[in-house]
Scaffold this motif. Structure first.
Motif, PDB file in Angstrom:
ATOM      1  N   UNK A 100       0.821  -1.206   0.000  1.00  0.00           N
ATOM      2  CA  UNK A 100       0.000   0.000   0.000  1.00  0.00           C
ATOM      3  C   UNK A 100       0.859   1.261   0.000  1.00  0.00           C
ATOM      4  N   UNK A 101       1.937   1.242   0.757  1.00  0.00           N
ATOM      5  CA  UNK A 101       2.727   2.463   0.931  1.00  0.00           C
ATOM      6  C   UNK A 101       3.893   2.588  -0.035  1.00  0.00           C
ATOM      7  N   UNK A 102       4.356   1.452  -0.623  1.00  0.00           N
ATOM      8  CA  UNK A 102       5.607   1.529  -1.373  1.00  0.00           C
ATOM      9  C   UNK A 102       5.588   0.883  -2.748  1.00  0.00           C
ATOM     10  N   UNK A 103       4.584   0.089  -3.063  1.00  0.00           N
ATOM     11  CA  UNK A 103       4.573  -0.567  -4.376  1.00  0.00           C
ATOM     12  C   UNK A 103       4.557   0.481  -5.484  1.00  0.00           C
ATOM     13  N   UNK A 119      -3.591  -2.878  -5.712  1.00  0.00           N
ATOM     14  CA  UNK A 119      -4.754  -3.770  -5.793  1.00  0.00           C
ATOM     15  C   UNK A 119      -4.579  -4.968  -4.861  1.00  0.00           C
ATOM     16  N   UNK A 120      -3.398  -5.569  -4.871  1.00  0.00           N
ATOM     17  CA  UNK A 120      -3.148  -6.716  -4.002  1.00  0.00           C
ATOM     18  C   UNK A 120      -3.180  -6.309  -2.533  1.00  0.00           C
ATOM     19  N   UNK A 121      -2.677  -5.119  -2.228  1.00  0.00           N
ATOM     20  CA  UNK A 121      -2.732  -4.634  -0.847  1.00  0.00           C
ATOM     21  C   UNK A 121      -4.173  -4.582  -0.357  1.00  0.00           C
ATOM     22  N   UNK A 122      -5.060  -4.058  -1.191  1.00  0.00           N
ATOM     23  CA  UNK A 122      -6.460  -3.971  -0.804  1.00  0.00           C
ATOM     24  C   UNK A 122      -7.100  -5.331  -0.597  1.00  0.00           C
ATOM     25  N   UNK A 123      -6.788  -6.269  -1.475  1.00  0.00           N
ATOM     26  CA  UNK A 123      -7.374  -7.607  -1.344  1.00  0.00           C
ATOM     27  C   UNK A 123      -6.874  -8.303  -0.079  1.00  0.00           C
ATOM     28  N   UNK A 124      -5.571  -8.188   0.184  1.00  0.00           N
ATOM     29  CA  UNK A 124      -5.017  -8.813   1.391  1.00  0.00           C
ATOM     30  C   UNK A 124      -5.586  -8.142   2.639  1.00  0.00           C
ATOM     31  N   UNK A 125      -5.637  -6.816   2.625  1.00  0.00           N
ATOM     32  CA  UNK A 125      -6.179  -6.100   3.772  1.00  0.00           C
ATOM     33  C   UNK A 125      -7.625  -6.465   4.045  1.00  0.00           C
ATOM     34  N   UNK A 126      -8.394  -6.657   2.986  1.00  0.00           N
ATOM     35  CA  UNK A 126      -9.798  -7.025   3.154  1.00  0.00           C
ATOM     36  C   UNK A 126      -9.926  -8.407   3.784  1.00  0.00           C
ATOM     37  N   UNK A 168     -12.957  -0.908   7.151  1.00  0.00           N
ATOM     38  CA  UNK A 168     -13.637  -0.576   5.887  1.00  0.00           C
ATOM     39  C   UNK A 168     -13.229   0.782   5.324  1.00  0.00           C
ATOM     40  N   UNK A 169     -12.955   1.750   6.217  1.00  0.00           N
ATOM     41  CA  UNK A 169     -12.574   3.079   5.734  1.00  0.00           C
ATOM     42  C   UNK A 169     -11.267   3.031   4.948  1.00  0.00           C
ATOM     43  N   UNK A 170     -10.333   2.213   5.417  1.00  0.00           N
ATOM     44  CA  UNK A 170      -9.051   2.126   4.711  1.00  0.00           C
ATOM     45  C   UNK A 170      -9.224   1.445   3.357  1.00  0.00           C
ATOM     46  N   UNK A 171     -10.040   0.420   3.331  1.00  0.00           N
ATOM     47  CA  UNK A 171     -10.282  -0.279   2.066  1.00  0.00           C
ATOM     48  C   UNK A 171     -10.944   0.658   1.063  1.00  0.00           C
TER      49      UNK A 171
END
Length: 228
Positions: free
Chosen positions: A140-143, A150-157, A163-166
Motif C-alpha cells: 500500500x505504501x511503497x509498491x 490492488x493486491x494490498x487492498x485484497x489482502x487487507x480485506x 472498511x474506511x481504509x479499504x
C-alpha cells in the motif's frame, strides 16, 4: 555485462531480455538467487525470485518485508529519449518513446507475476495474519505499480483492514485509473501540449514508477481552482 556489473538494474534488464525466444546460452548463467543475496535491500528483487522460483515465495515474502527499497523496473525511456535528435518530428519521438515504454511494461509483467506469487498465500483466511498485514502495508505504501495497490487492498480485506481504509484505497485506485484514461489536451494528438504532457508522463514513470507518475498526471490534469 550483467555477469560482472555491480548495478542490479543491468542484471534485471539482461534477465528480462533472456526470457525471449532464442536467448543465448549465457542466459543460463544469470542467477536471480545470487541477485537477492547481493542486493537483498530491494523488494523488487525478491519479487523476481518469487516469479522465477515460486517454491521460494515464502522466502521472498520475508525478503519483501525486510527490504528497505522497492524499485520499479529499470526503464529504457530515458536512454531512448537522450539518444533522439532534438529536431525529430514530434510524432516520431512519441512513437519511439511509446515503443520503449511498451517494452518496459512487458518487463514489468515479470515483477507483477512475482507480486502475485508472494501475495497468493495471503489471500487465504488461514494465512499468517501478522505477516500478511505487514505485506499489505508495504504494498500500500511503497509498491510502484497499480497491481501492488490492488493486491494490498485484497489482502487487507481478507485480514481485517478497517472498511474506511479499504474504501480509501479503492478510491485512490479509481482516481489513478481515471488519470490513465485522460484524453488529449486538445484535438490535435501531436500538438506541443499533448507531446509535452506525454513526454512528462513517460519520464515520471521511468523515474518514479507507475503509481507516482499517475498521481502527477492527475494533479497536472486537474482543473485550476477558481480565484477567490
Amino acid at each position: 555485462m550483467a555477469m560482472n556489473s555491480p548495478d542490479p538494474g543491468i542484471f534485471r534488464w539482461a534477465w528480462a531480455l533472456c526470457q525471449f525466444r532464442d536467448a543465448p546460452p549465457i542466459c543460463g548463467q544469470l542467477s536471480v538467487l545470487r541477485l537477492v543475496e547481493q542486493h537483498p535491500e530491494d523488494a523488487a528483487h525478491w519479487l523476481l525470485l518469487a516469479q522465477v522460483q515460486p517454491v521460494r515465495a515464502p522466502l521472498a515474502l520475508q525478503g519483501v518485508l525486510q527490504a528497505s527499497a522497492f524499485s520499479s523496473f529499470p526503464s529504457l525511456t530515458p536512454w531512448v529519449e537522450s539518444a533522439l535528435p532534438a529536431d525529430l518530428a514530434p510524432y516520431l519521438r512519441m512513437n519511439l518513446l511509446g515503443q520503449s515504454m511498451r517494452w518496459g511494461q512487458a518487463s514489468e509483467a515479470v515483477m507483477n507475476a512475482g507480486s502475485v506469487a508472494v501475495a497468493r498465500d495471503c489471500l487465504a483466511a488461514d494465512a499468517d495474519r501478522s505477516a500478511c498485514l505487514r505485506l499489505a502495508d508495504v504494498l500500500d505504501s511503497r509498491a510502484p505499480d497499480l497491481l501492488g495497490l490492488h493486491l494490498a487492498g485484497r489482502i487487507g480485506e481478507v485480514h481485517g483492514w478497517q472498511p474506511q481504509r479499504i474504501e480509501a484505497l479503492r478510491g485512490q485506485l479509481e482516481r489513478l485509473q481515471q488519470a490513465s484514461d485522460i484524453g488529449p489536451v486538445d484535438a490535435s494528438p501531436w500538438s506541443c501540449a499533448n507531446v509535452e504532457r506525454n513526454r512528462r508522463f513517460l519520464r515520471d514513470r521511468a523515474a518514479y514508477g507507475e503509481v507516482e507518475a499517475l498521481h502527477r498526471l492527475a494533479a497536472a490534469s486537474a482543473p485550476a481552482a477558481a480565484p477567490r
